[in-house]
Structure formats: C-alpha cells, structure tokens
Design a protein around this motif. Sequence first.
Motif, short mmCIF file in Angstrom:
data_model
loop_
_atom_site.label_atom_id
_atom_site.label_comp_id
_atom_site.label_asym_id
_atom_site.label_seq_id
_atom_site.Cartn_x
_atom_site.Cartn_y
_atom_site.Cartn_z
N ASN A 312 6.88 9.98 -19.63
CA ASN A 312 7.63 8.82 -19.10
C ASN A 312 7.74 8.89 -17.58
O ASN A 312 7.68 7.86 -16.89
CB ASN A 312 9.03 8.78 -19.71
CG ASN A 312 9.08 7.88 -20.95
OD1 ASN A 312 8.04 7.55 -21.51
ND2 ASN A 312 10.28 7.51 -21.37
N ALA A 313 7.95 10.09 -17.05
CA ALA A 313 8.07 10.24 -15.60
C ALA A 313 6.81 9.75 -14.90
O ALA A 313 6.88 9.12 -13.84
CB ALA A 313 8.35 11.70 -15.25
N LEU A 314 5.67 10.00 -15.50
CA LEU A 314 4.39 9.53 -14.93
C LEU A 314 4.19 8.04 -15.19
O LEU A 314 3.75 7.29 -14.32
CB LEU A 314 3.23 10.33 -15.52
CG LEU A 314 3.12 11.79 -15.04
CD1 LEU A 314 2.22 12.59 -15.97
CD2 LEU A 314 2.62 11.85 -13.60
N LYS A 315 4.56 7.62 -16.40
CA LYS A 315 4.32 6.23 -16.79
C LYS A 315 5.13 5.24 -15.96
O LYS A 315 4.63 4.17 -15.58
CB LYS A 315 4.64 6.06 -18.28
CG LYS A 315 4.38 4.64 -18.80
CD LYS A 315 4.41 4.57 -20.32
CE LYS A 315 5.76 4.81 -20.90
NZ LYS A 315 5.80 4.54 -22.36
N TYR A 316 6.38 5.57 -15.68
CA TYR A 316 7.26 4.63 -14.99
C TYR A 316 7.30 4.85 -13.47
O TYR A 316 8.19 4.31 -12.80
CB TYR A 316 8.68 4.72 -15.57
CG TYR A 316 8.75 4.25 -17.00
CD1 TYR A 316 8.47 2.93 -17.34
CD2 TYR A 316 9.08 5.14 -18.02
CE1 TYR A 316 8.52 2.50 -18.65
CE2 TYR A 316 9.14 4.71 -19.35
CZ TYR A 316 8.86 3.40 -19.65
OH TYR A 316 8.90 2.97 -20.96
N SER A 317 6.37 5.64 -12.94
CA SER A 317 6.31 5.83 -11.48
C SER A 317 4.87 5.70 -10.98
O SER A 317 4.46 6.40 -10.07
CB SER A 317 6.88 7.20 -11.09
OG SER A 317 6.08 8.24 -11.64
N GLU A 318 4.15 4.80 -11.61
CA GLU A 318 2.73 4.62 -11.28
C GLU A 318 2.54 4.32 -9.79
O GLU A 318 3.30 3.54 -9.21
CB GLU A 318 2.16 3.47 -12.12
CG GLU A 318 0.65 3.34 -11.99
CD GLU A 318 0.10 2.27 -12.92
OE1 GLU A 318 -1.09 1.98 -12.84
OE2 GLU A 318 0.89 1.72 -13.72
N SER A 319 1.57 4.98 -9.19
CA SER A 319 1.19 4.85 -7.78
C SER A 319 2.23 5.44 -6.82
O SER A 319 2.10 5.29 -5.61
CB SER A 319 0.93 3.38 -7.41
OG SER A 319 2.14 2.66 -7.30
N GLN A 320 3.25 6.12 -7.35
CA GLN A 320 4.24 6.79 -6.50
C GLN A 320 3.93 8.28 -6.44
O GLN A 320 3.03 8.77 -7.12
CB GLN A 320 5.65 6.57 -7.05
CG GLN A 320 6.05 5.10 -7.21
CD GLN A 320 6.07 4.37 -5.89
OE1 GLN A 320 6.44 4.92 -4.85
NE2 GLN A 320 5.63 3.11 -5.90
N LYS A 321 4.67 9.03 -5.62
CA LYS A 321 4.41 10.47 -5.54
C LYS A 321 4.71 11.12 -6.88
O LYS A 321 5.50 10.61 -7.67
CB LYS A 321 5.23 11.11 -4.42
CG LYS A 321 6.73 11.11 -4.62
CD LYS A 321 7.41 11.81 -3.44
CE LYS A 321 8.92 11.84 -3.59
NZ LYS A 321 9.58 12.54 -2.48
#
Length: 406
Positions: A312-321
């Motif tokens: 979820n941390a990766l899924k909901y922060s797409e294109s962010q650090k």
Amino acid sequence: MKTDNGLYFKRNNLDRLFPFYVLINSDLIIEAYGPSMKKLHANCLKTLFTDSFKLIRPVESQVEFDTLVRLAGSLVIIKGTSGAITTSIKGQFESYDQEQKLLFIGSPWFNSIEELTITGLSINDFAHIDPTIDLLHLLKSQEIINEDLIRLVTTINEQKNKLKKGEKIILNTLEKERELNKLKTDFVTITSHEFRTPLACISSSVELIQFNNRPVINADYAQRHLTNIMSEVDHLSKLIDEILTVGQMESAGLRCKKETVNIDDIINTIIDNISAIQNDGRSVTVIRNGIPKVLLADPILLNHVLKYLIANALKYSESQKQPILTLVYRTKQLVIRVKDFGMGIPYIEQDKVFQAFFRAGNVHHIKGNGLGLFISKNIVELHGGQIRLKSTPNVSTEFSILLPLQ
C-alpha cells in the motif's frame, strides 16, 4: 375534678391526666411538674416560674402571681427558658383547690413529626384525651404518605431509568443492524466490482487470443495476454483469501500460531518480491534502531500484515520518493513503522480506515476492496499488539505496529 375553689386532683392523677402540667404557689415557686414536662425542661423544681418559663401570650411587662390568676381560664402560651430544648406549650392556668396555687395544664404544639422527634418525646408522652394526639396521628399519617410518595417517585424514576437503558439498548441494536446491513451492501457492491473487473480482463484476453487463432501465434502477443490473465487470477485469489480471512475472524476461527520469527527475513523477502514487480523501479528504505530481540508471532499472519502495508505504501505514493520502513526495538516492545509520502488520508475519514470495506474518498480510482486494514488490525490485536495511523493529506501516511517482545 373542678370544685368551687378550683381544680383538685391527686398528684398521681395529675401525672396521668396532664403530663405537661406545672404547679406553682403564690410565690411563683414551681412545686411540681408533669413527667413529660421534665423531658422538655429538666431541673425546674423549686425554681421561680419566671426563671424557667417565659409568658409568650399574652405579652405582659411584669408577671406576678396575680397576673396569672387573672389569666385563669384563658389561652396562654409559655415557652421554656431552661434546658437544651425550649418548646412552646399552649394551655391555661387554673386555680388549684382551696390553696393559693395555680395549675398550668397544656401540651406542646408541633407542625411535623420531625419537630416532635427533636424534643425526644413520643406520642406515649401525651395524655390520651389530649387533642394534640389527633394532630400527631395526622402528622404521622402525613409522614407515612410522604414516605410512600417518595418511594413511589423513586420507583417511577427507577422504571424510567430502566426504560431509558432499554431504549438505549434497542437503539444500539438498531444501529448495529443498520451497520450490518450497510456492511452487507458494501460487501456485495465492492466484491461484485472486484470480481467483475478481473473476470472481464480474463475474458477479453481469451477472446483476443481466440480471435488471433492462427497456425503461428506471435509469442510476445500471446505472452502479454497470458500475463494479464495470470495477474487477474492472482488478484481474484487474493480477494477470495481476504474474504475467507474476514469470515474466520467473524466466527472466531482465525488462530494465531506463534513461534520464534526473524522479522528481518520476513521484511527483506517481502521487499524483494514487491520491488521486483514495481513498475516505477522504487523499493523501500529500511531503518533499524535498537538491539534485535526475540519476537514470538505467527509468521504467516505477520507476513500478511507487513506485505499489505508495504504494498500500500508503494501503491498510494506513485511517482513520489520511496517509502521508509523503520524497526525500533524497545525493552519489551517492537515498533514497526511504514511511512509513505503520497496522497495521505483525509482527516475526517481517518477514524474509519480500520472498518471493513471502508475506502477513503480520494482513492476510489485505485484498485482495492477495503478489507486490508480491517484484517491487519485484527491480526495485530490477535498478537496482543496495536496498530496506529498518522496521516497528513497530500504529505504522508504512517502506520505503526506495536508488538510485545519477550
């Protein structure tokens, strides 16, 4: 009895007939007084009447024997000036026999049983023919009625409280029923959508392969659609697993089989697997603080929670650090923090994120079913731990898992 020279009774009869009497001589010396009067005004014997009692009615500037003789047969009120209790007594003076003496006969007057109780008197201290007895009986009856009324009011209030509690229970039951119905509706809506989407993708990919059914099919073309099919099948499999897990939780059938686990191995495996399929090439930064300690947990369930939070941390922060996972070993507690720098969760919805089927209003365009955090919370609590949320919209989201250590 009454004679031409005044009243005459034997002293023992005076005590019985007029328990509040006072007998005085021409020098205003008290020669005798009734047994009930003694309870009100003790130590009056052989004292001046004017030292022990005050004439309240009528008001006289100077009280002498002749003054009292003149008042014989009239209503008078005297009040004690000695003793701890100074009660007013209504009565009258009468000449006593042929002697130069006056007999005061009367009785105290009360407005309530409480006033009677304060004096230390009881109804038995009054003469049977005393009209005060009738009043006291009336006052006693009033007191009983008041007590009954108080008990009745108390009972009514108790019943009202019980009705309020019953009403509250009914309202809570209705609220739970509404929540259950909403959960059922959400379940049907979400699962129908979640099942329909991958099935449509699978169906579409199969049709395209069939449409291009030539003796020689382009390998890349076929592989691309087969990969889509496998991806959607995997999604369906995960959805079914989560639904079954929720069912086990609701029926108390989910068991936690604890054993010694290596939390670093679990985290590294999850990050390696997720990073391998991450489209934007991002991974997760891991930070460790403290000296590692033994953790007893169910490795399968703990893997489920961490995998969900990291994904979820990766899924909901797409294109962010890239997200940060921090392990903090405390004396008797392991803290696992998973923080991303994505869209965050609206403040007004943060208290609902652990409810089944709930999805925040800013993520409906992203695939999900609203079961992950609900399952994660139950698994963490099954381990005797806690899960907490801290999020700032459009800045970051951090989930903290607190697990007990040996």
